[in-house]
Design an enzyme around this catalytic site. Sequence first.
Site, PDB file in Angstrom:
ATOM      1  N   CYS A  82       0.731  -1.069   0.109  1.00 26.45           N
ATOM      2  CA  CYS A  82      -0.059  -0.045   0.099  1.00 26.45           C
ATOM      3  C   CYS A  82       0.884   1.286   0.018  1.00 26.45           C
ATOM      4  O   CYS A  82       0.148   2.384  -0.412  1.00 26.45           O
ATOM      5  CB  CYS A  82      -0.968  -0.013   1.310  1.00 26.45           C
ATOM      6  SG  CYS A  82      -1.746  -1.592   1.414  1.00 26.45           S
ATOM      7  N   HIS A 102      -9.182   2.504  -2.906  1.00 29.43           N
ATOM      8  CA  HIS A 102      -7.711   2.047  -2.520  1.00 29.43           C
ATOM      9  C   HIS A 102      -7.061   1.199  -3.461  1.00 29.43           C
ATOM     10  O   HIS A 102      -7.154   0.176  -3.331  1.00 29.43           O
ATOM     11  CB  HIS A 102      -7.662   1.192  -1.113  1.00 29.43           C
ATOM     12  CG  HIS A 102      -6.425   1.017  -0.409  1.00 29.43           C
ATOM     13  ND1 HIS A 102      -5.303   1.474  -1.026  1.00 29.43           N
ATOM     14  CD2 HIS A 102      -6.263   0.087   0.434  1.00 29.43           C
ATOM     15  CE1 HIS A 102      -4.216   0.984  -0.177  1.00 29.43           C
ATOM     16  NE2 HIS A 102      -4.672   0.490   0.635  1.00 29.43           N
ATOM     17  N   CYS A 155      -0.766   2.990   6.061  1.00 26.93           N
ATOM     18  CA  CYS A 155      -0.371   1.757   6.714  1.00 26.93           C
ATOM     19  C   CYS A 155       0.059   0.787   5.479  1.00 26.93           C
ATOM     20  O   CYS A 155      -0.281   1.009   4.326  1.00 26.93           O
ATOM     21  CB  CYS A 155      -1.323   1.251   7.539  1.00 26.93           C
ATOM     22  SG  CYS A 155      -3.067   0.728   6.470  1.00 26.93           S
TER      23      CYS A 155
END
Length: 394
Positions: free
Chosen positions: A89, A350, A380
């Site tokens: 991520c 996302h 994160c």
Amino acid sequence: MSDTIVIVDAGRTAIGTFGGALSALQATDIGTTVLKALIERTGIAPEQVSEVILGQVLTAGCGQNPARQTTLMAGLPHTVPAMTINKVCGSGLKAVHLAMQAVACGDAEIVIAGGQESMSQSSHVLPRSREGQRMGDWPMKDTMIVDGLWDAFNQCHMGVTAENIAKKYAFTREAQDAFAAASQQKAEAAIQSGRFADEIIPVSIPQRKGDPLVFDTDEFPRPGTTAETLGRLRPAFDKQGTVTAGNASGINDGAAMVVVMKESKAKELGLTPMARLVAFSSAGVDPAIMGTGPIPASTDCLKKAGWAPADLDLVEANEAFAAQAMSVNQEMGWDLSKVNVNGGAIAIGHPIGASGARVLVTLLYEMQKRDAKKGLATLCIGGGQGVALAVERL
């Protein structure tokens, strides 16, 4: 650093839903649109680009070095090198950090960095297919789950790590749903008012018949979402848990990039910097509570910048899950009215390899609109990490 490192332009696609508007396009197609647009509107000669660095997590079956594919597809000459990175991520933001380092060290003059992802086109694979299977079932694996959403250390879905955080901090289901609803409502208001228009680069999507579809509006937000409607959803990862599809981020497609160079180079080219890159930090945490990664990363990044949380005018903190984002907000103690002011990943989406650059792009444009001085982007990372980048408008 003898010369300030700056971002002179930034852009992103609208974020597509899983199987939605962008699903027919490969990640390289999506990224090409952004890269080409940034080259065109900055007026930078393609051969002047020192390197292209792009994050992409789901690369199985996508061909060698997708960043290189995007670079050449965007019309840059074959003399311009490119690198694909995978920090899950955090990939898109780490790409910007690598660009910052390369320019600061004098190894590069102009670097375009960011990320691209098509979660819709992620592959299924057949493990051990070269050896064969003499007996029994031979299940395929979903690379989107295995490579993008699965904790390799605890053998659990990312959603379970969010459940761990919810239990650790005693976050109720109601509190998580209220947080998620607020994210949706902020994003809905931002879209209705055209708040994202400046940062979005439209994608032209060929159709079987007629003119191409122009995709320029985030399609993941759910208008009219309330805590009450979210409260009807069942837990997604633990039957007795509190994390649902509604208080978690989405599975999405998209791309985002920025153009990095020294301030002196920007002046030479007649380009006005959007912001200077002040500090970056990576941090590691227990993979079982991976969502807390932004806490040490942001703390260290602010220390490097010489700032305190109270000094920040705006924060874009990626919302992997409501519980995860709530833990970061609680521990950092920053002003919540300055965090994800136009909604976060729970509403916007996302696309994992692109999200680091997406939150940065959104931060930069909102800082312009509010005449904000200091900002922070943080995410994160699955596997137990965090990244953070501090920027300042000149």
